[in-house]
Enzyme design. Structure first.
Site, PDB file in Angstrom:
ATOM      1  N   GLU A  17      -9.428   3.782   2.101  1.00  0.00           N
ATOM      2  CA  GLU A  17      -8.902   3.902   0.736  1.00  0.00           C
ATOM      3  C   GLU A  17      -7.853   2.864   0.393  1.00  0.00           C
ATOM      4  OE1 GLU A  17      -7.649   5.406   3.223  1.00  0.00           O
ATOM      5  OE2 GLU A  17      -5.506   5.095   2.892  1.00  0.00           O
ATOM      6  N   ASP A  43     -12.142   7.216   3.681  1.00  0.00           N
ATOM      7  CA  ASP A  43     -10.935   6.962   4.481  1.00  0.00           C
ATOM      8  C   ASP A  43     -10.546   5.484   4.466  1.00  0.00           C
ATOM      9  OD1 ASP A  43      -8.796   7.562   6.061  1.00  0.00           O
ATOM     10  OD2 ASP A  43      -9.941   7.822   7.918  1.00  0.00           O
ATOM     11  N   LYS A  52     -10.023  12.990   8.141  1.00  0.00           N
ATOM     12  CA  LYS A  52      -9.546  12.575   9.464  1.00  0.00           C
ATOM     13  C   LYS A  52      -9.515  13.769  10.409  1.00  0.00           C
ATOM     14  CE  LYS A  52      -6.549   8.713   8.105  1.00  0.00           C
ATOM     15  NZ  LYS A  52      -7.273   7.670   8.840  1.00  0.00           N
ATOM     16  N   ASP A  63      -2.508  10.214   3.681  1.00  0.00           N
ATOM     17  CA  ASP A  63      -3.915   9.849   3.831  1.00  0.00           C
ATOM     18  C   ASP A  63      -4.634  10.867   4.709  1.00  0.00           C
ATOM     19  OD1 ASP A  63      -6.369   8.637   4.011  1.00  0.00           O
ATOM     20  OD2 ASP A  63      -5.695   6.988   5.316  1.00  0.00           O
ATOM     21  N   LYS A  98       0.846  -1.200   0.000  1.00  0.00           N
ATOM     22  CA  LYS A  98       0.000   0.000   0.000  1.00  0.00           C
ATOM     23  C   LYS A  98       0.882   1.251   0.000  1.00  0.00           C
ATOM     24  CE  LYS A  98      -3.239   2.672   2.925  1.00  0.00           C
ATOM     25  NZ  LYS A  98      -4.106   2.669   4.126  1.00  0.00           N
ATOM     26  N   ARG A 148      -7.720  -0.371   0.833  1.00  0.00           N
ATOM     27  CA  ARG A 148      -8.281  -1.554   0.166  1.00  0.00           C
ATOM     28  C   ARG A 148      -8.715  -1.233  -1.258  1.00  0.00           C
ATOM     29  NH1 ARG A 148     -12.686  -1.926   4.872  1.00  0.00           N
ATOM     30  NH2 ARG A 148     -10.979  -0.892   5.966  1.00  0.00           N
ATOM     31  N   ASP A 197       1.589   6.288   5.662  1.00  0.00           N
ATOM     32  CA  ASP A 197       0.609   5.374   5.083  1.00  0.00           C
ATOM     33  C   ASP A 197       1.122   4.695   3.801  1.00  0.00           C
ATOM     34  OD1 ASP A 197      -1.801   4.146   5.575  1.00  0.00           O
ATOM     35  OD2 ASP A 197      -3.007   5.596   4.468  1.00  0.00           O
TER      36      ASP A 197
HETATM   37  N1  BES Z   1      -4.287   4.487   6.929  1.00  0.00           N
HETATM   38  C1  BES Z   1      -5.455   4.253   7.696  1.00  0.00           C
HETATM   39  C2  BES Z   1      -5.249   3.209   8.785  1.00  0.00           C
HETATM   40  C3  BES Z   1      -4.497   3.669  10.001  1.00  0.00           C
HETATM   41  C4  BES Z   1      -5.080   4.485  10.933  1.00  0.00           C
HETATM   42  C5  BES Z   1      -3.214   3.212  10.224  1.00  0.00           C
HETATM   43  C6  BES Z   1      -4.379   4.851  12.064  1.00  0.00           C
HETATM   44  C7  BES Z   1      -2.524   3.573  11.352  1.00  0.00           C
HETATM   45  C8  BES Z   1      -3.120   4.406  12.280  1.00  0.00           C
HETATM   46  C9  BES Z   1      -6.577   3.729   6.797  1.00  0.00           C
HETATM   47  O1  BES Z   1      -6.576   4.231   5.518  1.00  0.00           O
HETATM   48  C10 BES Z   1      -7.842   4.160   7.430  1.00  0.00           C
HETATM   49  O2  BES Z   1      -8.084   5.329   7.513  1.00  0.00           O
HETATM   50  N2  BES Z   1      -8.646   3.195   7.875  1.00  0.00           N
HETATM   51  C11 BES Z   1      -9.857   3.466   8.519  1.00  0.00           C
HETATM   52  C12 BES Z   1     -10.862   2.464   8.034  1.00  0.00           C
HETATM   53  C13 BES Z   1     -12.264   2.750   8.465  1.00  0.00           C
HETATM   54  C14 BES Z   1     -12.778   3.988   7.775  1.00  0.00           C
HETATM   55  C15 BES Z   1     -13.125   1.555   8.122  1.00  0.00           C
HETATM   56  C16 BES Z   1      -9.664   3.349  10.022  1.00  0.00           C
HETATM   57  O3  BES Z   1      -8.936   2.464  10.459  1.00  0.00           O
HETATM   58  O4  BES Z   1     -10.197   4.182  10.735  1.00  0.00           O
HETATM   59 ZN    ZN Z   2      -4.820   4.820   4.741  1.00  0.00          ZN
HETATM   60 MN    MN Z   3      -7.627   6.056   5.342  1.00  0.00          MN
END
Ligand code: BES
Ligand code: ZN
Ligand code: MN
Length: 498
Positions: free
Chosen positions: A351, A349, A279, A272, A267, A353, A290
């Site tokens: 994104e 968010d 966020k 992000d 990834k 996947r 990210d």
């Molecule tokens: N890059 C983030 C995941 C992340 C968050 C990694 C905090 C490390 C620390 C990912 O893109 C994301 O935002 N995931 C969301 C998914 C949710 C919207 C289903 C998350 O984990 O909040």
């Molecule tokens: Zn992300």
């Molecule tokens: Mn995200």
């Protein structure tokens, strides 16, 4: 750096420093006993006086030790004799290297490799010794102005071995350790660079540079127009809001003839923001990390190429920036992935996947022997496993166990998480083939299930490194994980393990 092995007495070696170990209750390690004998009980007396620490992570550097030809003797604590394992060994080596950092030591002989470390071997001890050295001396200071502390300028690093029969295995361990350390360093550098430097184009440049001049390695970079022709509507929906062009980076290392390749997909979200599902502000800077999945697969490629392993390895990196704007994808938008399946983007968010699914579909053309994606995918993974272990999910139990064991062997550990229809059902959408989020429960697992919808018929595993790829707080920075775990897997599959 030159690496060497020796069966000779540590006290007789004229190097700048010898590293030896002492256990709790005053027990001397093998190298320490030799130093003590040469100094007619000098070291033992010091230990008895209580001036020599013996806990893992502690170290004292002695100078002018009688009877010893080395300028310095670094005495590292090894803890309880019965508890010496790979983790303690690493801690002890790190403490010694840390204690020497800043001195003008150029040659080191490490005798800790003579200690009876549980479940280890001359190969693994030399390898982790070199890896730990790289890790300990790592600094990211390229963006600080002013005078910088000079890093330890080592030219020779040696490992003590018990018998000549161990020479080639110890030497191979040092060579592999050197390559893995270089891969980790590259991954950390890429992760630590800010998002205004480390853009998708920058990642593509770095990947191209790695391949330049290496006959076995090629890098190809696909543009947005090419991705559009391939039907990567899911990946492209993530990049819709940014001015930075997205790239699909494809690296191929050919060391294994016509064998099916291992494929690693990383990834590469270079920043992000969350997109329209923006966020919150605090710690948002950490979303420059990210792209650590991308950094780790590129780092692994660098390590594998440096080791010249007899295997085929492909690396695929979807690289994008996730930004809000008037052109950004909106919650509720439906996109068509390269696989033909449609996705309702309920949260912009989620994104990672969305870019990975198209990269996974693209990778089918390589007929992978195994395909592993690596991603800072979910905050839920950090809740589940914290910062210590990488989550391992797979559609193949044996593969999951293989990766788990590789992590243990490399000191870069993972932990299994489930996959299954009951979780996948959480991704149902009223309007499309699937939604891109699965509700509040089991977020790391449902993210894996989403990817699993694109890997039918392939032996696939997913590593969620959201907790392990970087550290927060005072020591904020990329860790380079899981380069050691992935390198171990590739080394094992290539048959290069002694
Ligand atoms: N890059 C983030 C995941 C992340 C968050 C990694 C905090 C490390 C620390 C990912 O893109 C994301 O935002 N995931 C969301 C998914 C949710 C919207 C289903 C998350 O984990 O909040
Ligand atoms: Zn992300
Ligand atoms: Mn995200």
């Amino acid at each position: 750096m030159e690496y060497f092995t020796t069966t000779g007495k540590a006290s007789r070696r004229a190097v700048d420093c010898v590293i030896v170990g002492v256990y709790e209750r005053g027990k001397l390690g093998v190298g320490a006993a030799d130093i003590d004998a040469a100094g007619k009980g000098y070291l033992k007396e010091l230990v008895r006086s209580g001036d020599v620490p013996n806990k893992p992570g502690q170290c004292v550097v002695l100078t002018g030790v009688p009877g010893v030809r080395a300028k310095r003797v670094a005495v590292a604590g090894l803890g309880k004799h019965s508890k010496l394992d790979g983790t303690v060994f690493r801690k002890a080596v790190a403490a010694a290297i840390h204690a020497l950092d800043g001195s003008n030591t150029r040659q080191i002989l490490n005798t800790l490799t003579l200690e009876p470390v549980k479940d280890s071997s001359p190969y693994y001890l030399a390898r982790s010794s070199v890896e730990v050295m790289g890790e300990t001396l790592y600094r990211f200071s390229e963006m600080k102005s002013g005078r910088k502390k000079k890093p330890l300028a080592l030219s020779k690093y040696g490992h003590a071995i018990a018998s000549r029969g161990d020479t080639s295995r110890s030497a191979l361990g040092a060579q592999h350790g050197d390559a893995i350390a270089a891969g980790v360093r590259l991954a950390r550098d890429l992760g630590n660079q800010p998002a205004n430097v480390c853009t998708p184009s920058h990642l593509a440049r770095v990947a191209r540079k790695l391949a330049a001049g290496n006959g076995k390695l090629t890098t190809q970079v696909l543009s947005e127009a090419e991705m559009k022709r391939l039907g990567m509507g899911s990946l492209l929906s993530v990049t819709a809001g940014t001015a930075e062009p997205a790239k699909l980076i494809v690296m191929k290392y050919k060391g294994g003839g016509s064998d099916r390749p291992i494929v690693l997909v990383g990834k590469g979200v270079t920043f992000d923001t969350g997109g329209i599902s923006l966020k919150p502000g605090p710690a948002m800077d950490e979303m420059k990390f990210d792209m650590c999945g991308a950094a780790s697969v590129i780092g692994t490629m660098a390590a594998v190429a440096k080791m010249k392993l007899p295997i085929n390895l492909n690396v695929v990196v979807p690289a994008v920036e996730n930004m809000p704007s008037g052109k950004a994808t909106k919650p509720g938008d439906i996109v068509r992935s390269m696989s033909g399946q449609t996705i309702e983007v309920l949260n912009t968010d989620a994104e990672g996947r969305l870019i990975l699914c198209d990269a996974l579909t693209y990778s089918r053309r390589f007929k992978p022997a195994v395909i592993i994606d690596v991603a800072t995918l979910t905050g839920a993974c950090v809740v589940a496993l914290g910062a210590h272990r990488t989550a391992i999910m797979s559609n193949n139990d044996k593969l999951r166990e293989e990766i788990f064991a590789a992590g243990d062997a490399a000191g870069d550990r993972g932990w299994p998480m489930p996959q299954g229809d009951e979780y996948a059902a959480q991704l149902k959408s009223n309007f499309a083939d699937m939604a891109n989020i699965g509700g509040p429960g089991g977020g790391a697992v449902t993210a894996g299930c989403f990817l699993g919808k694109f890997t039918d018929g392939m032996d696939w595993a997913h590593l969620d490194i959201a907790g392990t790829a970087w550290k927060s707080g005072a020591k904020k920075g990329a860790t380079g994980r899981p380069v050691p775990m992935l390198s171990q897997l590739v080394i094992e599959r290539s048959g290069a393990l002694p």
